[in-house]
Design a protein around this motif. Structure first.
Motif: not given
Length: 163
Positions: A13-30
């Protein structure tokens, strides 16, 4: 083993920002939602995390269903395990990056931007991995005195520098 490289265009969406990263564990989603909630009250976001083992699902969280859908679309296009796509509305990455970087399972951040974004993705028989980001466009020159004044004014107008 064959290796191929491709550039994957992401959109949100225009006006929004994105952060793209790498993580090693499902815990990241919480953990990332907890970081966001305690960093910027009332933040609007969508988060998609690509699980890299077991059922290999795209896990989701967020405060806005449209932003979640956009994050999922980015995750599906890249299809790389242990990556996350966080789309922010009414918030800048600068407000949350330090806390996300400090998250114990976050390994690497590839991009934090509102610019057009391409990810350089490598593919093998095992799957895909992000190897870099192309954020925006190439420089067109060096800033002039007028450009410096405009930059300084912008940073003060949006509240990131004093007086």
């Amino acid at each position: 083993m064959d290796l191929t490289l491709k550039a994957v265009d992401l959109s949100w969406e225009d006006g929004c920002n994105i952060i793209v990263g790498q993580s090693h564990f499902i815990k990241t989603i919480e953990d990332i939602p907890e970081i966001l909630a305690t960093s910027v009250p009332g933040i609007q976001y969508g988060l998609a995390f690509c699980e890299a083992s077991g059922p290999c699902l795209i896990r989701t969280e967020g405060t806005d269903s449209d932003l979640i859908d956009q994050a999922v679309a980015c995750a599906q296009k890249v299809a790389a395990g242990h990556t996350f796509f966080l789309i922010l509305r009414n918030c800048y990455p600068i407000n949350v990056l330090d806390r996300i970087k400090a998250c114990p399972e976050v390994v690497h951040l590839f991009a934090a931007t509102a610019n057009e974004l391409q990810l350089v993705v490598a593919s093998t028989d095992q799957g895909n991995g992000i190897i870099g980001a192309i954020d925006g466009f190439a420089p067109k020159g060096v800033e002039s005195d007028s450009d410096k004044a405009d930059r300084k004014s912008l940073l003060r107008t949006i509240g990131y520098k004093l007086g």
